[in-house]
Each structure stands twice: as C-alpha cells, then as structure tokens.
Design an enzyme around this catalytic site. Structure first.
Site, mmCIF file in Angstrom:
data_model
loop_
_atom_site.group_PDB
_atom_site.id
_atom_site.type_symbol
_atom_site.label_atom_id
_atom_site.label_comp_id
_atom_site.label_asym_id
_atom_site.label_seq_id
_atom_site.Cartn_x
_atom_site.Cartn_y
_atom_site.Cartn_z
ATOM 1 N N CYS A 37 -8.217 1.827 22.851
ATOM 2 C CA CYS A 37 -9.769 1.677 23.176
ATOM 3 C C CYS A 37 -10.150 0.917 24.184
ATOM 4 C CB CYS A 37 -10.414 1.593 21.855
ATOM 5 S SG CYS A 37 -12.277 1.543 21.980
ATOM 6 N N ASP A 38 -11.205 1.160 24.855
ATOM 7 C CA ASP A 38 -11.788 0.534 26.162
ATOM 8 C C ASP A 38 -12.826 -0.260 25.505
ATOM 9 O OD1 ASP A 38 -13.783 2.108 26.007
ATOM 10 O OD2 ASP A 38 -13.633 2.690 27.989
ATOM 11 N N ARG A 72 -19.560 18.407 21.601
ATOM 12 C CA ARG A 72 -20.320 16.733 21.439
ATOM 13 C C ARG A 72 -21.785 16.765 21.107
ATOM 14 N NH1 ARG A 72 -19.957 11.301 25.138
ATOM 15 N NH2 ARG A 72 -21.203 9.955 24.043
ATOM 16 N N ASN A 120 -10.668 10.573 22.079
ATOM 17 C CA ASN A 120 -11.409 10.240 20.617
ATOM 18 C C ASN A 120 -11.320 11.584 19.795
ATOM 19 O OD1 ASN A 120 -12.469 7.713 20.555
ATOM 20 N ND2 ASN A 120 -13.683 7.969 22.275
ATOM 21 N N ARG A 167 -26.963 11.422 23.391
ATOM 22 C CA ARG A 167 -26.262 10.750 24.510
ATOM 23 C C ARG A 167 -25.289 12.059 25.250
ATOM 24 N NH1 ARG A 167 -25.131 7.348 28.122
ATOM 25 N NH2 ARG A 167 -22.948 7.321 28.519
ATOM 26 N N HIS A 171 -13.255 1.132 16.645
ATOM 27 C CA HIS A 171 -14.773 1.135 16.774
ATOM 28 C C HIS A 171 -15.341 0.609 15.672
ATOM 29 C CE1 HIS A 171 -15.225 4.604 20.303
ATOM 30 N NE2 HIS A 171 -14.540 3.544 20.563
ATOM 31 N N TYR A 223 -19.988 -0.718 17.849
ATOM 32 C CA TYR A 223 -19.894 0.448 16.964
ATOM 33 C C TYR A 223 -20.421 -0.018 15.643
ATOM 34 C CZ TYR A 223 -18.314 3.645 20.665
ATOM 35 O OH TYR A 223 -18.294 4.500 21.836
#
Ligand code: NAD
Ligand code: G6P
Ligand code: MN
Length: 442
Positions: free
Chosen positions: A169-170, A93, A147, A285, A200, A265
């Site tokens: 998705c939350d 990531r 994801n 992030r 998103h 998003y």
C-alpha cells in the site's frame, strides 16, 4: 546489468502513466527490456497505451513496448507483474460509496460496506491475474496494489498461499513522505520506522533517524496540532481538498492514542458519524476522481497522441511510486530493503491471530519478505484489529462459500455499521448492484 520484463496489469489505470514515467526515470536502478500493458478493457487501455508508447519511444527507445488484452501475450516472458486493477471501474466505486451513504453509513472505497463490496468483486479479478502469471511466467513476482488490499491479501493467502504475490500500500509511504518534510530530512530513507496493523488500519510506534535518534516527540507535537497537513508537500498524489481534510483529521485520530501515530484511514473507524455528516451523498470521492484525476490523465494522454510527442504535457511522474521500484529491486537484487508489506502475521504481532494478513516492516530479499517482530500490542489496537480482521476473513469466507450469512456477519461486524438491520438492508442493495460481479450468495 540484467534487464527486466515488466507487465502492468490494469494498463488503463489512471496511475499507469505516472508509474511508467517513474520507471523510466529509474532505469539506472532498475533497467527494463520489455514493458507490457494488460487490461480487459481495450478502449480504456488504448488511450493510455498509445500515449505511453510515445513516452517510452522518447525517453528510452531501447525498451520494447506492447499493450494487449490477450493474457498469453501479456503474461509470457515476464519478471514482474505490477497489478493495479479496479474490477467494476469507477462506475462501481461510485455505488460502493453511495449505497452505504443512503443508509447513513460511511461510503468509502476500501473501508466499511463499500470496501466489502469492492473486495467481493476484486477477488476473482486478482486470482485470474495470479493464474495467468503462474501459467505463462511461473518464476515471476506479482507486486499487487489492487484494492481493497486487505481483503485481496486474505483471499490470496487462503486460495493460493504459495503464489509469489506481494501486497503493498502507498498510504504509509505517502504519510512518511510528509513526516520527512516536517522533520526537514531529505528522504524517507532517512527514517526507520516501526509500524503495525492491518492494511488501511495501522499505527507507527517508533520513528528514528539513521543515527538512532528518536524522532517521535517532534512528530507527535506536529501531528497533535496539524495532523499530517504539510503546506506545499511533495506528495502530489493526495492533493484534492478532500485529501487535505483527511490529513488534517489525523489530529483527532492522534488524540485517541498519543502513544502512536495513526494511519489516516482510521478516521472511518474512529469517527464514522463525522464522516457521514461531512459526506455529500450525491457527489462522492468517485465523482471527484472522475472529474479530476481521471479526466486530467485521459486528456493529457489524448493530447500526447494528437501531438505525437509528450513535450508540453502535464503528466507528472508519480514520485512516491518509487516504493514499487524499491520492492522490485529488493526481490531482483536481494537488497534486504526494509519495507512495510502486507504479510501473514506468523507471530510477528505476538498477541494477535497468527494467520491474519498484517501490515508490518519486512526485510525483502530474493526469497521474498522476512517479517520483523513487532511484539505485543496494546488492548485498544488489539480490540480494533480483531474486529476488523474478522470482517476481512468473513468476506473471503463468504466469497469462497457463496454464503449470504457470512457476508451479513461481516457487514454487521464492521465498526462503520450500526446494526444487523442496517447491515442487511444495505447489503441487499449492494447484492443487487453487484449482480454482474459477485458470486451468487445463498
Ligand atoms: P482505474 O479504474 O483507472 O484503473 C483500473 C483498470 O483496471 C481499468 O483500466 C480497468 O479496465 C482494469 N481492470 C478492471 N478489471 C480488470 C480485470 N479483471 N483484468 C484486467 N484489468 C482489469 O483505477 P485507478 O483509480 O487508477 O486505481 C487502480 C487500482 O489501484 C485500484 O484498485 C486502486 O484502489 C488501486 N490503488 C491502490 C493503492 C494502494 O495503496 N495499494 C494506491 C493507489 C491505487
Ligand atoms: C491511497 C491509498 C490507496 C487508495 C488511494 C485512493 O493512496 O493507499 O489504497 O486507492 O489512496 O485514492 P483516490 O484518489 O482514488 O481516492
Ligand atoms: Mn492503500
């Protein structure tokens, strides 16, 4: 009442303890007989599993618990697979975020080139989980939130269209929980929403209370001034300063189309220049999460194991993960709950690609989701969505065909990337970084 056997795939995830505690709190609504963890990293999973075993023993000793890296033991006799794997973990990531930034492009987990790179890694991981589930528990449902959900959903549509996998998705749930607070209502279930888009990448068009009163005017007024920032919100997942910035930025997203309320998003697509300017190329992030959530969760789990009790632990219940219980209950008990899911469009958005995976309200019963018709969408959203869905489809085609050309097209088409030249340069860096994970492209 029938009791269920649940497998958490990605047992070593930072979200696992919060979800386990949420499941334990909801035993009256969704009773569990067996809870299993599966992960392909035994050391990472072990820390979370040893703590969760203690939590389960203290809160619901009747539940049988097992953590394993053996797919057969994990996937046999399972009713629901809750999947949240991260192929490549935070190490990758970090590169998804930093490599694009080195080229002056948005560096984000699920959006832009970082999301594309993550998608190219996730597809095989999620397909493997689907294979295991179908081999060992063919009647089970997979609730997937691994994801990038948009690309994963398109890949499963293409490659296993009949599999019982639902992608969710939350983010809308989290935003809605804030809107509820703005309105002073009790629960998300006091609101009925119309929403459409890609994962998103979507917009609310209508929000009403249970009596049918239009809540949009009050919400628009609030969002125009504050975005989705809500002082002291119950949303305990999105609390870091960078999330606060994102919620505030929703104000500027709203300004572009005051007819709808935007998903947070969209900031990466409307304002990529702003995002790049405000990014720290050396501390993204991923670094924030490793120093924050990951450290906290793993420290708390180690503490529980050393104390042999969860008493005094700082682990929190993941409140808004109750949407996962709602979804499992809808499938198990045929509740016809209305939920936003990522499903094949099939004409629900009438003037949009019928094969696209879109995020829209569905009624969920024992047979799965029944999407609700959202009708025609305006030119602005249609234009954005056509571009973005093409990115997602080209990524999946590139993965299937091992096509360098199609991945280059996907990168070039992303609104976050300024030119084919930049797309190629950063893609070549991503190929190098992802050698272990991507199919070899030619
Ligand atoms: P994490 O790295 O802490 O956990 C992921 C786990 O998956 C790790 O333990 C890793 O070893 C495991 N894993 C990786 N590849 C695997 C494979 N092929 N098979 C089995 N296990 C594998 O990550 P996290 O931050 O806790 O997030 C987990 C996932 O949930 C991510 O994909 C994240 O993007 C996703 N997520 C989605 C939503 C949503 O709205 N859909 C919300 C939150 C998190
Ligand atoms: C939201 C999104 C998820 C995403 C998460 C990232 O909840 O819906 O899809 O994974 O944010 O959060 P993080 O804290 O890991 O940056
Ligand atoms: Mn999401």
């Amino acid at each position: 009442m029938r009791k269920f056997s649940v497998l958490i795939a990605g047992g070593g995830s930072t979200y696992t303890p919060g979800i386990v505690m949420m499941l334990l709190e909801n035993q009256d609504k969704f009773p569990i007989r067996t809870l299993k963890f599966y992960d392909n990293d035994p050391e990472r999973q072990d820390i979370i599993a040893k703590a969760c075993e203690i939590i389960v023993k203290e809160k619901a000793p009747e539940i049988e618990f097992l953590a394993t890296t053996d797919p057969e033991a994990a996937f046999t006799d399972v009713d629901f697979v809750m999947a949240h794997i991260r192929v490549g973990k935070y190490k990758m990531r970090e590169l998804d975020e930093k490599i694009p930034l080195q080229h002056g492009v948005v560096g984000q987990e699920t959006c832009g080139p970082g999301g594309i790179a993550y998608g190219m890694r996730s597809i095989s991981g999620v397909l493997e989980l689907v294979d295991y589930m179908e081999r060992y528990s063919p009647n089970a449902w997979m609730l997937n939130y691994s994801n990038p959900a948009a690309i994963v959903a398109e890949a499963t549509r293409r490659l296993c269209p009949n599999s019982k996998i639902l992608n969710i998705c939350d983010m809308p749930v989290a935003i809605e929980s804030r809107l509820v607070e703005v309105l002073g209502l009790q629960s998300r279930k006091d609101m009925n929403v119309r929403y459409y888009g890609l994962n998103h990448f979507g917009w609310w068009t209508d929000i009403r209370d249970n009596e049918g009163n239009d809540l949009m005017p009050q919400l628009k007024k609030y969002v125009a001034e504050n975005g989705y920032a809500v002082e002291g919100s119950v949303d305990n997942q999105h609390v870091d300063p960078s999330w606060d910035v994102t919620y505030r930025k929703a104000k500027d997203l709203y300004a572009l189309d005051p007819e709808t309320l935007p998903n947070t998003y969209l900031k990466y697509y409307y304002y990529p220049d702003y995002v790049v300017e405000h990014s720290d190329k050396n501390f993204t992030r991923a670094n924030e999460v490793m120093a924050g959530r990951e450290t906290q969760v793993f420290t708390a789990c180690r503490q529980i194991v050393s104390n042999q009790t969860m008493e005094g632990s700082e682990l929190e219940v993941d409140e808004h993960a109750t949407y996962i219980v709602d979804l499992a209950r809808a499938l198990a008990y045929n509740t016809y709950e209305r939920m936003l899911l990522i499903v094949k469009n099939n004409g629900a958005i009438r003037n949009f690609d019928h094969t696209a995976m879109v995020e829209i309200p569905c009624l969920v019963g024992a047979n799965g989701p029944e999407p609700l018709v959202m009708g025609d969408i305006p030119q602005f959203q249609k234009g954005l969505m056509e571009q973005q869905v093409s990115v997602e489809k080209l990524v999946v085609e590139a993965w299937i065909e091992h096509s360098y050309q199609k991945l280059w097209q996907a990168m070039t088409l992303s609104r976050t990337v300024p030119s084919a030249k930049v797309a190629k340069e950063l893609m070549d860096d991503l190929i190098e970084a992802n050698k272990e994970y991507w199919p070899e492209l030619h």
